[in-house]
Design an enzyme around this catalytic site. Structure first.
Site, PDB file in Angstrom:
ATOM      1  N   ARG A  34     108.495 -69.002 -25.187  1.00 18.22           N
ATOM      2  CA  ARG A  34     108.993 -67.769 -25.450  1.00 18.22           C
ATOM      3  C   ARG A  34     110.094 -67.600 -25.242  1.00 18.22           C
ATOM      4  NH1 ARG A  34     106.370 -62.393 -24.602  1.00 18.22           N
ATOM      5  NH2 ARG A  34     107.304 -61.152 -23.164  1.00 18.22           N
ATOM      6  N   ILE A  60     110.754 -57.192 -26.942  1.00 15.60           N
ATOM      7  CA  ILE A  60     109.327 -58.370 -27.054  1.00 15.60           C
ATOM      8  C   ILE A  60     108.322 -57.805 -26.053  1.00 15.60           C
ATOM      9  CG2 ILE A  60     110.477 -59.698 -25.497  1.00 15.60           C
ATOM     10  CD1 ILE A  60     109.469 -62.181 -26.656  1.00 15.60           C
ATOM     11  N   SER A  61     106.987 -57.827 -26.733  1.00 16.24           N
ATOM     12  CA  SER A  61     106.242 -57.321 -25.992  1.00 16.24           C
ATOM     13  C   SER A  61     105.736 -58.075 -24.844  1.00 16.24           C
ATOM     14  CB  SER A  61     104.799 -57.198 -26.886  1.00 16.24           C
ATOM     15  OG  SER A  61     104.990 -56.406 -27.977  1.00 16.24           O
ATOM     16  N   GLN A  62     105.274 -57.558 -23.679  1.00 12.39           N
ATOM     17  CA  GLN A  62     104.468 -58.198 -22.641  1.00 12.39           C
ATOM     18  C   GLN A  62     103.743 -59.181 -22.995  1.00 12.39           C
ATOM     19  OE1 GLN A  62     101.909 -55.373 -20.713  1.00 12.39           O
ATOM     20  NE2 GLN A  62     101.921 -56.649 -18.895  1.00 12.39           N
TER      21      GLN A  62
END
Ligand code: SAM
Length: 211
Positions: A34, A60-62
């Site tokens: 990530r 960027i999403s959780q």
């Protein structure tokens, strides 16, 4: 920074303990780095339990939300998937690990370019990224077995429905600008709609999204 360790902790504390139990999703998220999808200044926070800035006023999403949305698609490995909102490309990489082919649309050229760069660096080849308005879908690549929308829509964009296979599934946040409900739409003869949880996404800007 020990990213491998941070990844393992993320899997256990943020995903498994919150009920993510699809082994394929957990394996993919344990393997995809990530930190590569986060700008250098935010890399130390890549595994935090939160979204992070990626430029162009986008995020960027959780990790948990990436896992939850991916798990809800119930991918087996042979699907063609449409992603609306490439963003950093992290969710794209996870989908690419779990499906046969991924088509991803992003409205910001700079984000599409940097996502493509990281995907290439990781030698992920079953992804095509396009710059455009994903609220209209990607008709020349349709039909799709699954569609994931990673930006919030005021209502279901109808072109997406038209581009889904007969037994297809769509996961999408729908609601107001400030908060939305994460919904899974599944065609089982009639539409079956499951509301999963309250979420807060950046808006889907486009002809069939927010103007
Ligand atoms: N899943 C992404 C990730 O892991 O980085 C996060 C995506 S971010 C929450 C939402 C993205 O949707 C943004 O990059 C935004 O520019 C994009 N977006 C918004 N409206 C769009 C549209 N109509 N078509 C394509 N992309 C759109």
């Amino acid at each position: 920074m020990d990213f491998a360790r941070a990844r393992t902790e993320m899997i256990r504390e943020q995903l498994i303990l919150r009920g993510i139990n699809d082994e394929r999703v957990l394996e993919a998220m344990n393997r995809i780095p990530r930190e590569k999808f986060v700008p250098p200044d935010y890399r130390a926070y890549a595994y935090d339990d939160a979204p992070q800035h990626i430029g162009e006023a986008q995020t960027i999403s959780q990790p948990y939300i990436v896992a939850l949305m991916t798990q809800s698609l119930k991918l087996k490995g042979d699907e063609t998937v449409l992603e609306v909102g490439t963003g950093s490309g992290y969710q794209t990489a996870i989908l690419a690990a779990l499906a046969n082919q991924v088509y991803s649309i992003e409205r910001h050229q700079a984000l599409a370019d940097s996502a493509r760069e990281v995907l290439d660096e990781l030698e992920i080849t079953n992804v095509e990224v396009m710059v455009g308005d994903g609220s209209l879908g990607w008709s020349v690549r349709a039909p799709f077995d699954s569609i994931i929308v990673t930006a919030a829509a005021p209502a279901m964009p109808m072109p997406l429905i038209d581009q889904l296979t007969e037994s297809g599934r769509i996961v999408i946040p729908i609601g107001a600008h400030s908060d939305q409900m994460l919904e899974v739409w599944e065609r089982r003869g009639a539409w079956h709609i499951e509301k999963i949880c309250a979420v807060r996404f950046v808006p889907l800007i486009g002809e069939c999204g927010w103007k």
